[in-house]
Design an enzyme around this catalytic site. Structure first.
Site, PDB file in Angstrom:
ATOM      1  N   HIS A 165     132.038 -18.739  56.344  1.00  0.00           N
ATOM      2  CA  HIS A 165     133.141 -17.827  56.896  1.00  0.00           C
ATOM      3  C   HIS A 165     134.037 -18.554  57.902  1.00  0.00           C
ATOM      4  CE1 HIS A 165     131.940 -13.862  55.319  1.00  0.00           C
ATOM      5  NE2 HIS A 165     130.963 -14.390  54.984  1.00  0.00           N
ATOM      6  N   ASP A 373     140.344 -20.923  62.856  1.00  0.00           N
ATOM      7  CA  ASP A 373     139.612 -19.864  62.539  1.00  0.00           C
ATOM      8  C   ASP A 373     139.682 -19.911  61.029  1.00  0.00           C
ATOM      9  OD1 ASP A 373     138.691 -17.343  62.702  1.00  0.00           O
ATOM     10  OD2 ASP A 373     140.382 -16.720  63.904  1.00  0.00           O
TER      11      ASP A 373
HETATM   12  P1  ADQ Z   1     135.279 -13.421  63.499  1.00  0.00           P
HETATM   13  O1  ADQ Z   1     135.225 -14.692  64.431  1.00  0.00           O
HETATM   14  O2  ADQ Z   1     134.504 -12.260  63.910  1.00  0.00           O
HETATM   15  O3  ADQ Z   1     134.987 -13.432  62.049  1.00  0.00           O
HETATM   16  P2  ADQ Z   1     137.893 -12.126  62.474  1.00  0.00           P
HETATM   17  O4  ADQ Z   1     138.289 -12.348  61.145  1.00  0.00           O
HETATM   18  O5  ADQ Z   1     139.213 -11.978  63.355  1.00  0.00           O
HETATM   19  O6  ADQ Z   1     136.964 -13.059  63.375  1.00  0.00           O
HETATM   20  O7  ADQ Z   1     137.336 -10.639  62.350  1.00  0.00           O
HETATM   21  C1  ADQ Z   1     137.007  -9.624  63.444  1.00  0.00           C
HETATM   22  C2  ADQ Z   1     136.925  -8.186  63.255  1.00  0.00           C
HETATM   23  O8  ADQ Z   1     136.539  -7.465  64.258  1.00  0.00           O
HETATM   24  C3  ADQ Z   1     138.049  -7.532  62.557  1.00  0.00           C
HETATM   25  O9  ADQ Z   1     137.527  -6.754  61.335  1.00  0.00           O
HETATM   26  C4  ADQ Z   1     138.767  -6.934  63.831  1.00  0.00           C
HETATM   27  O10 ADQ Z   1     139.229  -5.595  63.410  1.00  0.00           O
HETATM   28  C5  ADQ Z   1     137.445  -6.456  64.699  1.00  0.00           C
HETATM   29  N1  ADQ Z   1     137.887  -6.424  66.053  1.00  0.00           N
HETATM   30  C6  ADQ Z   1     137.886  -7.439  66.737  1.00  0.00           C
HETATM   31  N2  ADQ Z   1     138.315  -6.924  67.888  1.00  0.00           N
HETATM   32  C7  ADQ Z   1     138.398  -5.573  68.077  1.00  0.00           C
HETATM   33  C8  ADQ Z   1     138.074  -4.787  69.019  1.00  0.00           C
HETATM   34  N3  ADQ Z   1     138.367  -5.006  70.506  1.00  0.00           N
HETATM   35  N4  ADQ Z   1     137.846  -3.461  68.792  1.00  0.00           N
HETATM   36  C9  ADQ Z   1     137.422  -3.228  67.486  1.00  0.00           C
HETATM   37  N5  ADQ Z   1     137.277  -3.951  66.600  1.00  0.00           N
HETATM   38  C10 ADQ Z   1     137.764  -5.270  66.883  1.00  0.00           C
HETATM   39  C11 ADQ Z   1     134.404 -14.812  61.062  1.00  0.00           C
HETATM   40  C12 ADQ Z   1     135.228 -16.019  61.115  1.00  0.00           C
HETATM   41  C13 ADQ Z   1     136.500 -15.563  60.758  1.00  0.00           C
HETATM   42  C14 ADQ Z   1     136.448 -14.961  59.266  1.00  0.00           C
HETATM   43  C15 ADQ Z   1     135.647 -13.841  59.342  1.00  0.00           C
HETATM   44  C16 ADQ Z   1     135.325 -13.213  57.913  1.00  0.00           C
HETATM   45  O11 ADQ Z   1     135.329 -16.357  62.510  1.00  0.00           O
HETATM   46  O12 ADQ Z   1     137.574 -16.831  60.577  1.00  0.00           O
HETATM   47  O13 ADQ Z   1     137.820 -14.416  58.995  1.00  0.00           O
HETATM   48  O14 ADQ Z   1     134.289 -14.111  59.625  1.00  0.00           O
HETATM   49  O15 ADQ Z   1     134.898 -14.075  56.974  1.00  0.00           O
END
Ligand code: ADQ
Length: 632
Positions: A165, A373
């Site tokens: 990921h 990311d």
């Molecule tokens: P993450 O690093 O966790 O994922 P991301 O892809 O942005 O990063 O996902 C974050 C999730 O958390 C999103 O679904 C978002 O809605 C939720 N979220 C964030 N802040 C929030 C808040 N304050 N309240 C509620 N919900 C919140 C890892 C990798 C990424 C990759 C994903 C999936 O780092 O690059 O996209 O896995 O493969």
């Protein structure tokens, strides 16, 4: 075929509360993307359920048993101490910073590596215990990079897929890693390994070449007689779980109205992240400060809503980041704020799905600018909630999402001044242009959704595993040692044809370094003197090398330069298999090879009687291979 998903966390985390043990949804991108897929397809999900009780606890165990029975969520049993050493150690203090290209934040200790190995072993046990014939095992992410190989060793025929990921870094960065070989070999235990973008695939291939010395094609490599398929499979979201709420959820409607009232007449700029140093939060805040400085008309007319969920708080770097963000928010609000207007609204906690959807829908600009990311799902969620709307997505070129979302405004988050300028221009774009761009993005996000992603992944995995079963091994099977020696003993009048480099001696970078050890010479002497079999060494080596090494060994056939010249055991006289060819080719070929030596540092020419050889195994592997093709 049943799908068995294996990831570090289960979709639910079991927490102790005054009311007993309760399951709460786990945070993070993986669960958002895969939860709906498992719900739809059935199957098992194997992972860690969160910190358990200090002492054996019946209720805790009963809850886990019920999860397995009713939902297919299987808890991996990690002791409290192992769970802590594992999660806070190698994955998050070593792999995470390095894979996101922050080598200076890398911390490593042999203890944390031991915990990583041990935890991967526990995951293997949990999977092996539940496997049924025909299962497809799908291993996720950097916590479990050893697992594909561990499973392959335990159950050689099982279909194994791996998805990373987070980004896979450039090979120059990856090679910094202690235990880099084990990690690569671990992943290569899979039939199919997929990454978020083509760039990550190519970084992976280049590390495999430079560290393991294995070359690969664009989409596959061969290892131990197996094929490992490689692919870029960008993850998607389940758009309905956002759009559906927007259309019909009461709480979302109410939240949306409140937001519109509160920020009436102001442009809302929205940022949603885990509080992580890879997400570029300080850079964004400083860029917003620059925006307000360079565009006075936006003062009082815009607001940056920054939502950041704290994560990994036991790691000091994360605590420092929290303090830094607090300070920057205070500085900007102090410098630009007025009694009527707060420039940055900072919310440092998780917000409900309803509030999140309302914020996504109400915002004029989604500000998604991680420093690095794998994908970034927030970018896709924002777009999903902007159906028929005209918000602008501002996206970092270092997010995997940038490879797919070309209609976004792409920025370099390290360049804060230009980011500010790009945002000023984006906000000034005419409504129609913004709508067109958003509509194109929206189509993309709804098409490559989480279901399409999972379907493609499992389809690819199924095909990869099937072709392994049908193709069998492409390498000849190893001779069983016992059988070979007893056949040799029983044989009267045999012919033993021995290769030299890589067979009698290990391969060396320079041909001159591969001289035979004394034991080998005496073994050959013994075989030759015995006279029971004919023994020959057949190699590309020159007769000069052979004379030097085996000149005195009786009873051997020597075939040098791939058989161009031959020395029978009797008489020690060399003879050419053909009359010597005209020599004029040499003067034409040598300058060509010399040209390649000049262009390829580390390469050299070996001149033999019947051939000229350009050796490039000591040069840069990708460059050497490329020039070798050109030369051919
Ligand atoms: P993450 O690093 O966790 O994922 P991301 O892809 O942005 O990063 O996902 C974050 C999730 O958390 C999103 O679904 C978002 O809605 C939720 N979220 C964030 N802040 C929030 C808040 N304050 N309240 C509620 N919900 C919140 C890892 C990798 C990424 C990759 C994903 C999936 O780092 O690059 O996209 O896995 O493969």
């Amino acid at each position: 075929m049943r799908l068995v998903v294996v990831s570090n966390r289960l979709p639910l985390t079991l927490r102790g509360s005054p009311e007993g043990w309760v399951g709460e949804p786990s945070a993070g991108g993986l669960v958002t993307a895969l939860g709906p897929v498992i719900e739809r397809t059935g199957g098992l999900w194997i992972g860690w359920p969160g910190e358990g009780p200090e002492r054996a606890d019946l209720e805790h165990q009963t809850t886990l048993d019920r999860w397995e029975r009713e939902s297919g969520f299987v808890a991996v049993d990690l002791s409290r101490s192992l769970a802590t050493r594992f999660y806070q150690g190698y994955p998050n203090q070593t792999l995470w910073p390095l894979f996101h290209q922050f080598p200076s934040l890398l911390e490593f200790s042999p203890r944390s590596w031991e915990a990583y190995v041990e935890a991967n072993d526990r995951f293997r046990d949990a999977v092996v215990d539940r496997l049924q014939p025909g299962d497809l095992v799908w291993v996720h992410d950097y916590h479990l990079m050893l697992l594909p190989r561990l499973l392959r060793e335990a159950v050689p025929d099982v279909a194994i897929g791996f998805f990373l990921h987070i980004p896979f870094p450039a090979s120059e960065v990856f090679r910094i890693l202690p235990h880099r070989e084990e990690l690569l070999l671990g992943v290569l235990g899979a039939d199919y390994a997929a990454f978020q973008t083509h760039r990550h695939v190519s970084h992976f291939r280049s590390s495999v070449l430079r560290i393991l010395g294995l070359s690969s094609n664009m989409d596959r490599l061969f290892l131990e007689g197996r094929v490992v398929q490689l692919e870029a499979r960008p993850i998607g979201i389940a758009p309905e779980s956002f759009m559906g709420l927007l259309e019909s959820d009461r709480a979302v409607k109410a939240a949306l109205q409140k937001l519109r009232r509160r920020f009436e007449g102001r442009r809302i700029l929205l940022a949603v992240d885990r509080l992580d140093y890879t997400k570029g939060i300080p850079e964004r805040l400083r860029a917003y400060g620059r925006l307000l400085a360079r565009a006075p008309h936006l003062r009082g007319q815009s607001v940056l809503v920054q939502i950041a969920v704290p994560s990994r708080e036991r790691i000091p770097r994360y605590r420092e980041l929290k303090a830094q963000v607090d300070r920057l928010v205070g500085e900007i609000n102090g410098q630009f704020g007025t009694p009527e207007w707060t420039p940055v609204v900072y919310i440092r906690r998780s917000v409900s799905r309803a509030d999140l959807v309302a914020l996504y829908a109400a915002s004029d600009l989604g500000w998604v600018t991680p420093l690095r990311d794998g994908m970034n799902l927030v970018a896709k969620e924002y777009v999903a909630c902007q159906k028929d709307a005209a918000g602008v997505l501002v996206l970092s070129e270092f997010a995997g999402a940038a490879a797919e979302m070309g209609e976004a405004v792409i920025v370099n988050p390290y360049d804060e001044e230009r980011t500010a300028a790009a945002i000023e221009r984006a906000l000034a774009l005419p409504h129609e242009r913004r709508r067109e761009r958003m509509a194109a993005l929206h189509r993309r996000v709804t098409r490559n959704n989480a279901f399409a992603w999972a379907e493609r992944f499992t389809g690819d995995l199924r095909r990869a595993a099937r072709s392994r079963l049908h193709a069998g091994s492409s390498e000849p099977a190893r001779l069983p040692l016992g059988e070979a020696t007893s056949a040799f003993r029983a044989c009267r009048n045999g012919v033993l044809l021995l290769a030299y480099d890589g067979t009698l001696v290990p391969l060396a970078s320079r041909p001159s370094e591969a001289s035979p050890p004394a034991e080998l010479v005496s073994l050959l002497l013994h075989l030759g003197a015995e006279g029971r079999h004919r023994v020959a060494i057949v190699s590309g080596r020159s007769r000069v090398d052979f004379e030097r090494w085996f000149g005195d060994v009786e009873g051997l056939w020597l075939a040098a330069e791939h058989g161009a010249v031959l020395r029978p055991p009797a008489g020690h006289e060399w003879s050419a298999i053909r009359p010597s060819p005209p020599e004029d080719w040499r003067e034409h070929v040598l300058p060509v090879l010399e040209h390649y030596v000049d262009r390829t540092p580390g390469s050299f020419i070996e001149a033999k009687e019947y051939s000229l050889v350009w050796h490039y195994s000591m040069s840069d592997p990708e460059f050497g291979e490329w020039l070798a093709n050109e030369l051919v």
